[in-house]
Enzyme design. Structure first.
Site, PDB file in Angstrom:
ATOM      1  N   ALA A   1      36.705  50.728  31.450  1.00  0.00           N
ATOM      2  CA  ALA A   1      37.769  51.562  31.190  1.00  0.00           C
ATOM      3  C   ALA A   1      37.418  52.146  30.187  1.00  0.00           C
ATOM      4  O   ALA A   1      37.082  53.765  30.117  1.00  0.00           O
ATOM      5  CB  ALA A   1      38.740  51.500  31.160  1.00  0.00           C
TER       6      ALA A   1
ATOM      7  N   LYS B   1      38.949  43.998  19.233  1.00  0.00           N
ATOM      8  CA  LYS B   1      38.974  42.521  18.374  1.00  0.00           C
ATOM      9  C   LYS B   1      38.272  41.605  18.095  1.00  0.00           C
ATOM     10  O   LYS B   1      37.790  40.970  17.262  1.00  0.00           O
ATOM     11  CB  LYS B   1      40.091  41.997  18.582  1.00  0.00           C
ATOM     12  CG  LYS B   1      40.185  41.239  20.546  1.00  0.00           C
ATOM     13  CD  LYS B   1      41.725  40.667  20.857  1.00  0.00           C
ATOM     14  CE  LYS B   1      41.794  40.191  22.054  1.00  0.00           C
ATOM     15  NZ  LYS B   1      42.759  39.576  22.184  1.00  0.00           N
TER      16      LYS B   1
ATOM     17  N   GLN C   1      31.401  39.782  38.112  1.00  0.00           N
ATOM     18  CA  GLN C   1      30.189  39.069  38.158  1.00  0.00           C
ATOM     19  C   GLN C   1      30.043  39.678  39.894  1.00  0.00           C
ATOM     20  O   GLN C   1      29.326  40.485  40.326  1.00  0.00           O
ATOM     21  CB  GLN C   1      30.166  37.346  39.380  1.00  0.00           C
ATOM     22  CG  GLN C   1      29.869  36.280  38.067  1.00  0.00           C
ATOM     23  CD  GLN C   1      30.443  35.064  38.218  1.00  0.00           C
ATOM     24  OE1 GLN C   1      30.269  34.618  39.918  1.00  0.00           O
ATOM     25  NE2 GLN C   1      30.454  34.673  37.468  1.00  0.00           N
TER      26      GLN C   1
ATOM     27  N   GLY D   1      31.618  42.666  41.947  1.00  0.00           N
ATOM     28  CA  GLY D   1      30.864  43.950  41.869  1.00  0.00           C
ATOM     29  C   GLY D   1      31.446  45.603  42.162  1.00  0.00           C
ATOM     30  O   GLY D   1      33.025  45.441  41.434  1.00  0.00           O
TER      31      GLY D   1
ATOM     32  N   GLU E   1      32.990  41.380  50.056  1.00  0.00           N
ATOM     33  CA  GLU E   1      33.640  40.076  49.943  1.00  0.00           C
ATOM     34  C   GLU E   1      35.091  39.821  51.374  1.00  0.00           C
ATOM     35  O   GLU E   1      36.050  40.734  52.024  1.00  0.00           O
ATOM     36  CB  GLU E   1      34.472  40.637  48.777  1.00  0.00           C
ATOM     37  CG  GLU E   1      33.446  39.820  47.042  1.00  0.00           C
ATOM     38  CD  GLU E   1      33.389  41.151  46.042  1.00  0.00           C
ATOM     39  OE1 GLU E   1      32.717  40.122  45.180  1.00  0.00           O
ATOM     40  OE2 GLU E   1      34.325  41.705  45.929  1.00  0.00           O
TER      41      GLU E   1
ATOM     42  N   HIS F   1      42.458  33.571  41.042  1.00  0.00           N
ATOM     43  CA  HIS F   1      41.186  33.836  41.885  1.00  0.00           C
ATOM     44  C   HIS F   1      40.698  32.199  42.509  1.00  0.00           C
ATOM     45  O   HIS F   1      40.581  31.150  41.871  1.00  0.00           O
ATOM     46  CB  HIS F   1      39.853  34.080  41.014  1.00  0.00           C
ATOM     47  CG  HIS F   1      38.841  33.856  42.047  1.00  0.00           C
ATOM     48  ND1 HIS F   1      37.752  33.809  42.814  1.00  0.00           N
ATOM     49  CD2 HIS F   1      37.410  35.206  42.069  1.00  0.00           C
ATOM     50  CE1 HIS F   1      36.530  33.808  43.292  1.00  0.00           C
ATOM     51  NE2 HIS F   1      36.832  35.266  42.936  1.00  0.00           N
TER      52      HIS F   1
ATOM     53  N   ARG G   1      42.822  37.009  48.929  1.00  0.00           N
ATOM     54  CA  ARG G   1      42.845  36.065  48.179  1.00  0.00           C
ATOM     55  C   ARG G   1      44.077  35.888  47.472  1.00  0.00           C
ATOM     56  O   ARG G   1      43.979  34.154  47.796  1.00  0.00           O
ATOM     57  CB  ARG G   1      42.200  36.722  46.708  1.00  0.00           C
ATOM     58  CG  ARG G   1      40.685  36.293  46.534  1.00  0.00           C
ATOM     59  CD  ARG G   1      41.003  37.388  44.964  1.00  0.00           C
ATOM     60  NE  ARG G   1      40.029  37.523  44.736  1.00  0.00           N
ATOM     61  CZ  ARG G   1      39.217  38.189  43.566  1.00  0.00           C
ATOM     62  NH1 ARG G   1      39.576  38.903  43.279  1.00  0.00           N
ATOM     63  NH2 ARG G   1      37.403  38.710  44.096  1.00  0.00           N
TER      64      ARG G   1
ATOM     65  N   HIS H   1      43.350  35.376  37.206  1.00  0.00           N
ATOM     66  CA  HIS H   1      42.781  35.584  37.813  1.00  0.00           C
ATOM     67  C   HIS H   1      42.668  37.495  36.777  1.00  0.00           C
ATOM     68  O   HIS H   1      42.062  38.091  35.949  1.00  0.00           O
ATOM     69  CB  HIS H   1      41.654  35.746  38.656  1.00  0.00           C
ATOM     70  CG  HIS H   1      40.326  37.127  38.443  1.00  0.00           C
ATOM     71  ND1 HIS H   1      39.329  36.277  38.033  1.00  0.00           N
ATOM     72  CD2 HIS H   1      40.012  37.580  40.248  1.00  0.00           C
ATOM     73  CE1 HIS H   1      38.184  37.371  38.475  1.00  0.00           C
ATOM     74  NE2 HIS H   1      38.580  38.245  39.513  1.00  0.00           N
TER      75      HIS H   1
ATOM     76  N   GLU I   1      42.557  46.823  32.920  1.00  0.00           N
ATOM     77  CA  GLU I   1      43.536  46.198  34.043  1.00  0.00           C
ATOM     78  C   GLU I   1      45.138  46.144  33.477  1.00  0.00           C
ATOM     79  O   GLU I   1      46.073  45.641  33.832  1.00  0.00           O
ATOM     80  CB  GLU I   1      43.214  44.948  33.464  1.00  0.00           C
ATOM     81  CG  GLU I   1      43.597  43.296  34.548  1.00  0.00           C
ATOM     82  CD  GLU I   1      43.292  42.738  35.001  1.00  0.00           C
ATOM     83  OE1 GLU I   1      41.568  42.820  33.668  1.00  0.00           O
ATOM     84  OE2 GLU I   1      43.733  41.344  34.535  1.00  0.00           O
TER      85      GLU I   1
ATOM     86  N   ARG J   1      45.736  42.828  44.991  1.00  0.00           N
ATOM     87  CA  ARG J   1      44.634  43.666  44.562  1.00  0.00           C
ATOM     88  C   ARG J   1      43.237  43.091  45.361  1.00  0.00           C
ATOM     89  O   ARG J   1      43.403  42.119  46.050  1.00  0.00           O
ATOM     90  CB  ARG J   1      44.108  43.739  43.263  1.00  0.00           C
ATOM     91  CG  ARG J   1      42.786  44.591  42.891  1.00  0.00           C
ATOM     92  CD  ARG J   1      42.193  44.399  41.674  1.00  0.00           C
ATOM     93  NE  ARG J   1      41.511  43.007  41.433  1.00  0.00           N
ATOM     94  CZ  ARG J   1      40.515  42.466  41.257  1.00  0.00           C
ATOM     95  NH1 ARG J   1      39.438  42.952  41.433  1.00  0.00           N
ATOM     96  NH2 ARG J   1      40.371  40.861  41.135  1.00  0.00           N
TER      97      ARG J   1
HETATM   98  C1  SIN Z   1      34.425  37.771  42.091  1.00  0.00           C
HETATM   99  O1  SIN Z   1      32.909  38.200  41.873  1.00  0.00           O
HETATM  100  O2  SIN Z   1      35.039  37.311  42.959  1.00  0.00           O
HETATM  101  C2  SIN Z   1      35.445  38.380  41.016  1.00  0.00           C
HETATM  102  C3  SIN Z   1      35.577  39.736  42.172  1.00  0.00           C
HETATM  103  C4  SIN Z   1      36.949  41.142  41.240  1.00  0.00           C
HETATM  104  O3  SIN Z   1      37.610  40.077  41.160  1.00  0.00           O
HETATM  105  O4  SIN Z   1      37.181  42.311  42.369  1.00  0.00           O
END
Ligand code: SIN
Length: 535
Positions: free
Chosen positions: A15, A34, A46, A48, A115, A244, A290, A351, A375, A386
């Site tokens: 951002a 910082k 990780q 995307g 995902e 997560h 999730r 997460h 975030e 989310r």
């Molecule tokens: C992940 O790779 O599982 C994280 C992706 C996310 O939190 O958007």
């Protein structure tokens, strides 16, 4: 020491950096961070970036998936803006030099992974190191830009706002609460610098470190939310903390995420007996949203007393696993887990913070000239939960929107003069010889949040958490005014403030929705709670 620029950007994730590159077209930019530039949560992403790039996909489908995940609290206008701007943002990243993975069968096409909660394959990625590749390229571009000056090891303490002037008897022509920059600790020298700016952008990322177990890096201490809140910015939806489902469970693995895309590529969650338990919880099984997966794991662990569950992808070909997930493969192998042959031990961990500083569609907070993006912000995109991989795209689209809005102020500057800003005053603070107070309280906050304000809450646990955090807050307050500030103390102060905001918001919401699950109110209550929690 006073440093003046048109923009002050706090934070060097996707951002902050993408906004900096745009802002440098119209003015001078100071960026403070910082730690080192690369130490942003983006670097650890990780999975995307979700975007509609497949001809079989559509904006309407991505919008519908986002709204479904958000459990009634998404702002539809914001969702549409983010989704429809997505493909342009991906093209912009490519033009800045970001290399995304391409399809193995159609080399001219980006590879799109899957995902949870997405009805189509739409996640653009760079193997399993997407964030690192994006950061690399943004940093490279920022470092080359002569209008951008980067201050590493500089930590923002507090914002400089109109009421600070008034408190010190200094008059300004500004009647609205306005932000003129921030007081910033130079961590190397211990000196406090005054950064003056016409536009201040908080892009400090999340607050995973509020919890004992998190996928976030150490920097994620909720600084932006706490700094903004202390200055009078409105905060919303802090009770919606995303856990997560799959953080690596190993004594030597600190905060290591096992990407959701492992499940997107057919990885299955099993218990130690090999039972594919998600079949019993949701028709989408491992790719349910999730909140559902994390809660199901929590239920299974509480029932069995086991310490972890397992994520198994070993049925896929070895070469596929090694090429698609090189980072996860390597890290697990270092810990003697060969993911091509055996399941990976995992547990849920904090997460992502869906709440944050409340903004409008341009990232504007209620304080004039103060923006929040990424975030740290609550823009209305995520609602109560989310959708996976919607965060990097949100950061990019809001960086663009905040830039377009703020550039009007900068280009209309004429002969701008900053008001005489009060300098930082250390008062009678002395060096502390009791830094154990900081480490003890830090640990206590994280444990109480994990134990009482986690995946599943109850009224009793929340009341306990509230009384504990009040005591800790009082202790930190006394300590803060007596001793010279350090970055550890600043982080603790921010962390405790964010913990208190989460507890207060969770106490207010008398229902269960999305990521907020209270056993005393297990149902969703649209009649009374179809709205944001604003503090
Ligand atoms: C992940 O790779 O599982 C994280 C992706 C996310 O939190 O958007």
């Amino acid at each position: 020491m006073e440093i003046k620029s048109d923009y002050l950007i706090i934070g060097t994730g996707i951002a902050g950096l993408s906004l900096a590159l745009k802002a440098a077209q119209v003015g001078t930019v100071s960026i403070v961070t910082k730690k080192e530039m690369m130490e942003a949560s983006t670097n650890y992403a990780q999975g995307g970036i979700a975007s509609v790039l497949d001809p079989k996909d559509s904006f309407d489908l991505h919008i519908a998936d986002t709204i479904e995940s958000g459990a009634g609290l998404c702002n539809r206008e914001v969702v549409r803006m983010v989704v429809t701007n997505g493909p342009d943002m991906i093209r912009e990243l490519i033009s800045l030099g970001v290399h995304f993975s391409h399809s193995k069968t159609q080399a001219d096409r980006l590879d799109l992974t899957q995902e949870g909660g997405h009805s189509r394959r739409r996640i653009v990625h760079t193997e399993d190191l997407t964030g690192k590749e994006v950061e690399r390229s943004l940093i490279q571009n920022a470092e080359k830009n002569k209008k951008i000056k980067i201050y590493e090891n500089h930590m923002a303490i507090d914002l400089i706002t109109t009421s600070k002037f008034i408190r010190r008897g200094i008059s300004t022509n500004e009647t609205r609460e306005t932000c003129w920059g921030a007081y910033v600790l130079d961590i190397n020298t211990g000196k406090v610098k005054t950064f003056l700016a016409r536009i201040t952008i908080l892009a400090t990322g999340g607050a995973g470190k509020v919890y004992l177990y998190t996928t976030n890096p150490d920097i994620a201490t909720g600084d932006g939310v706490a700094i903004g809140y202390r200055a009078g910015a409105k905060v919303a939806n802090m009770e919606f903390v995303q856990f997560h489902p799959t953080c690596l469970y190993h004594p030597m693995a600190k905060n290591f995420l096992i990407s959701e895309s492992v499940r997107g590529e057919e990885g299955r969650l099993i218990d130690k007996r090999g039972d594919h338990f998600m079949e019993r919880y949701h028709p989408l099984k491992d790719l349910a949203l999730r909140d559902i997966v994390a809660r199901s794991i929590d239920t299974e662990l509480k029932k069995s007393g086991d310490e972890c569950i397992y994520l198994d992808i070993s049925h896929r070909p070895k070469d596929f696993i090694k090429n698609r997930f090189p980072n996860i493969y390597k890290r697990c192998l270092e810990l003697n887990i060969d993911i091509t042959k055996e399941p990976i031990p995992v547990v849920p961990a904090a997460h992502y913070m869906c709440g944050g500083l409340l903004t409008d569609i341009h990232g504007r907070t209620n304080i004039t000239n103060l923006y929040a993006i990424g975030e740290v912000a609550c823009t209305g995109l995520h609602g109560a939960n989310r959708l996976a991989s919607n965060s990097l795209i949100e950061a990019l689209v809001f960086a663009k929107s905040a830039f377009e809005d703020s550039a009007k102020i900068i280009s209309d500057k004429g002969d701008y003069k900053f008001p005489p800003v009060p300098m930082w005053d250390t008062g009678s603070a002395t060096d502390s010889d009791e830094s154990v107070v900081v480490s003890h309280n830090w640990d206590e906050v994280r444990r109480l949040m994990w134990n009482y304000v986690g995946i599943v809450m109850t009224n009793k646990r929340l009341i306990r958490a509230k009384s504990r955090i009040e005591v800790i807050q009082q202790e930190i307050k006394e300590y803060y005014w007596d001793f010279i500030i350090t970055s550890d103390l600043l982080e603790l102060r921010n962390l405790a403030t964010v913990a208190e905001l989460i507890i207060t918001s969770a106490n207010m919401r008398k229902e269960s929705r999305g990521l907020h699950y209270n056993l005393d109110y297990p149902e969703r209550d649209d009649k009374n709670w179809l709205h944001d929690t604003v503090l």
